[in-house]
Design a protein around this motif. Sequence first.
Motif, PDB file in Angstrom:
ATOM      1  N   GLY A  41      21.960 -26.936 -20.346  1.00  0.00           N
ATOM      2  CA  GLY A  41      22.068 -25.528 -20.691  1.00  0.00           C
ATOM      3  C   GLY A  41      21.903 -25.345 -22.185  1.00  0.00           C
ATOM      4  N   GLY A  42      21.849 -24.089 -22.607  1.00  0.00           N
ATOM      5  CA  GLY A  42      21.505 -23.768 -23.976  1.00  0.00           C
ATOM      6  C   GLY A  42      22.584 -24.089 -24.998  1.00  0.00           C
ATOM      7  N   HIS A  43      22.132 -24.430 -26.216  1.00  0.00           N
ATOM      8  CA  HIS A  43      23.062 -24.737 -27.302  1.00  0.00           C
ATOM      9  C   HIS A  43      23.687 -23.482 -27.899  1.00  0.00           C
ATOM     10  N   ASP A  55      32.455 -15.668 -21.433  1.00  0.00           N
ATOM     11  CA  ASP A  55      32.628 -15.982 -20.016  1.00  0.00           C
ATOM     12  C   ASP A  55      31.706 -17.122 -19.586  1.00  0.00           C
ATOM     13  N   ALA A  56      30.493 -17.139 -20.149  1.00  0.00           N
ATOM     14  CA  ALA A  56      29.544 -18.185 -19.782  1.00  0.00           C
ATOM     15  C   ALA A  56      30.062 -19.560 -20.197  1.00  0.00           C
ATOM     16  N   TYR A  57      30.641 -19.645 -21.381  1.00  0.00           N
ATOM     17  CA  TYR A  57      31.190 -20.917 -21.867  1.00  0.00           C
ATOM     18  C   TYR A  57      32.344 -21.361 -20.968  1.00  0.00           C
ATOM     19  N   ALA A  58      33.222 -20.437 -20.618  1.00  0.00           N
ATOM     20  CA  ALA A  58      34.351 -20.768 -19.746  1.00  0.00           C
ATOM     21  C   ALA A  58      33.854 -21.244 -18.380  1.00  0.00           C
ATOM     22  N   GLY A  59      32.798 -20.599 -17.883  1.00  0.00           N
ATOM     23  CA  GLY A  59      32.253 -21.010 -16.595  1.00  0.00           C
ATOM     24  C   GLY A  59      31.674 -22.408 -16.637  1.00  0.00           C
ATOM     25  N   ALA A  60      30.957 -22.727 -17.721  1.00  0.00           N
ATOM     26  CA  ALA A  60      30.407 -24.079 -17.859  1.00  0.00           C
ATOM     27  C   ALA A  60      31.514 -25.120 -17.944  1.00  0.00           C
ATOM     28  N   ALA A  61      32.622 -24.760 -18.590  1.00  0.00           N
ATOM     29  CA  ALA A  61      33.754 -25.687 -18.670  1.00  0.00           C
ATOM     30  C   ALA A  61      34.386 -25.906 -17.297  1.00  0.00           C
ATOM     31  N   GLY A 111      24.956 -33.437 -25.130  1.00  0.00           N
ATOM     32  CA  GLY A 111      25.879 -33.856 -26.168  1.00  0.00           C
ATOM     33  C   GLY A 111      26.067 -32.931 -27.338  1.00  0.00           C
ATOM     34  N   GLY A 112      25.423 -31.764 -27.313  1.00  0.00           N
ATOM     35  CA  GLY A 112      25.511 -30.846 -28.437  1.00  0.00           C
ATOM     36  C   GLY A 112      26.498 -29.723 -28.203  1.00  0.00           C
ATOM     37  N   PRO A 113      26.323 -28.613 -28.921  1.00  0.00           N
ATOM     38  CA  PRO A 113      27.207 -27.455 -28.764  1.00  0.00           C
ATOM     39  C   PRO A 113      26.819 -26.607 -27.555  1.00  0.00           C
ATOM     40  N   GLY A 114      27.464 -25.451 -27.412  1.00  0.00           N
ATOM     41  CA  GLY A 114      27.109 -24.504 -26.359  1.00  0.00           C
ATOM     42  C   GLY A 114      27.500 -24.987 -24.981  1.00  0.00           C
ATOM     43  N   PRO A 124      26.901 -33.089 -32.736  1.00  0.00           N
ATOM     44  CA  PRO A 124      27.421 -33.533 -31.444  1.00  0.00           C
ATOM     45  C   PRO A 124      28.785 -32.912 -31.193  1.00  0.00           C
ATOM     46  N   ASN A 125      29.122 -32.701 -29.934  1.00  0.00           N
ATOM     47  CA  ASN A 125      30.449 -32.150 -29.652  1.00  0.00           C
ATOM     48  C   ASN A 125      31.471 -33.282 -29.508  1.00  0.00           C
ATOM     49  N   ALA A 126      32.716 -32.919 -29.724  1.00  0.00           N
ATOM     50  CA  ALA A 126      33.790 -33.911 -29.792  1.00  0.00           C
ATOM     51  C   ALA A 126      34.480 -34.159 -28.460  1.00  0.00           C
ATOM     52  N   PHE A 127      33.990 -33.579 -27.363  1.00  0.00           N
ATOM     53  CA  PHE A 127      34.679 -33.730 -26.077  1.00  0.00           C
ATOM     54  C   PHE A 127      34.063 -34.798 -25.180  1.00  0.00           C
ATOM     55  N   ALA A 128      32.844 -35.238 -25.487  1.00  0.00           N
ATOM     56  CA  ALA A 128      32.286 -36.369 -24.746  1.00  0.00           C
ATOM     57  C   ALA A 128      33.025 -37.631 -25.177  1.00  0.00           C
ATOM     58  N   GLY A 129      33.528 -38.385 -24.221  1.00  0.00           N
ATOM     59  CA  GLY A 129      34.267 -39.586 -24.567  1.00  0.00           C
ATOM     60  C   GLY A 129      33.392 -40.655 -25.191  1.00  0.00           C
TER      61      GLY A 129
END
Length: 373
Positions: free
Chosen positions: A160-162, A169-175, A192-195, A264-269
Amino acid sequence: MAILQPHGHGHDNEIETLDAFDRAAAGGSLVGRRVQSLDLTDRTAALLAADATAAVFLGCRMAPDAAAKVRADGALVFPPVPGVPFDPYRGLLYTPGELFDGLDRDGYAATPDARTYAWFQRTMRDGDVFASMLRAVHDDAISDALDERLASVPVVGVMGGHAMARGTDAYAGAARLGRSLARAGLTVATGGGPGAMEAANLGAYAAPHPDGMLDEALLLLGKEPSYAPSIGDWARAAFDVRDRWPEGGDSIGIPTWFYGHEPPNAFAGHIAKYFANATREDGLLARCTAGVVYLPGAAGTVQEIFDNATPNYYESRGEPTPMVLVNRTHWTEHLPAWPLLRALAEGRPMAARIALVDTVEEAARELLRLSGL
């Protein structure tokens, strides 16, 4: 040549941690082993005692007498590369803490991630063949580490898009999608990026925690909705969530310094960060053995749809990987990838493994159904 004949096969022959080195050296033999990126300056006695015939040492630090001895045994020694902000021979994937090391102390510009991106921009411009070789060696080492990490693991991609902002709401849905897939026993992999990518990795991180944790985390992250204007503030908000709720679930991020302006985002282990974007794209999709979910995105996500569709189209054994597109309006009207995908699939085994749905809840259910999980 004997040096090219490993004593074992594939990943079983590699030594990537000091514990693994100590176990191998205790038996007196490093014959044919591939030792990657270890500081062995405190293992001189073990190196002097062990047989290193046909071994290869990639970027390992050794005392001079130990290096001379293993060379005399017939080992190849590739010394560490000075003056670069990354290790081209690394044996393991990155962690968020490693890429963002020094963030609180010196700011994002001083982190290994930012310094490596600056090196990449500089060396891409000057066309140095040595730098291009180092990039290629690094990316191959990352692919090797990624294969080891994902061996025999069912992997689902979330694309999905960065530009998807925190607090939407879209971010919450992806989570929520990432959390549902992780709780179903799948390893979530993203770009591995934002968004949308960060959101799916966040969901996987939240999977072991009570449901309310994700709701609270979304509120905290919403205070820093984007990595622009401050990557540092954006990243610190993520690390604050990790500190408040430690021991989150694992997932994979596969970003690239080719688009290094997107952090890179910090939530990927575990993070497999590449220099070559084409290698990263192909590797990401090829490893999604349980299928891919496509959230609304722009050109990059459209490219990923058809990069995935091509091997599925030519799959003749009836085993194409599932593809689930989310948001009917987006994929039929705004960017009508779905009609073309459906036309490609007509009469082929992949036709039974593609779906278009409206919500992330439907996407999780459909992906699990199509993958037989």
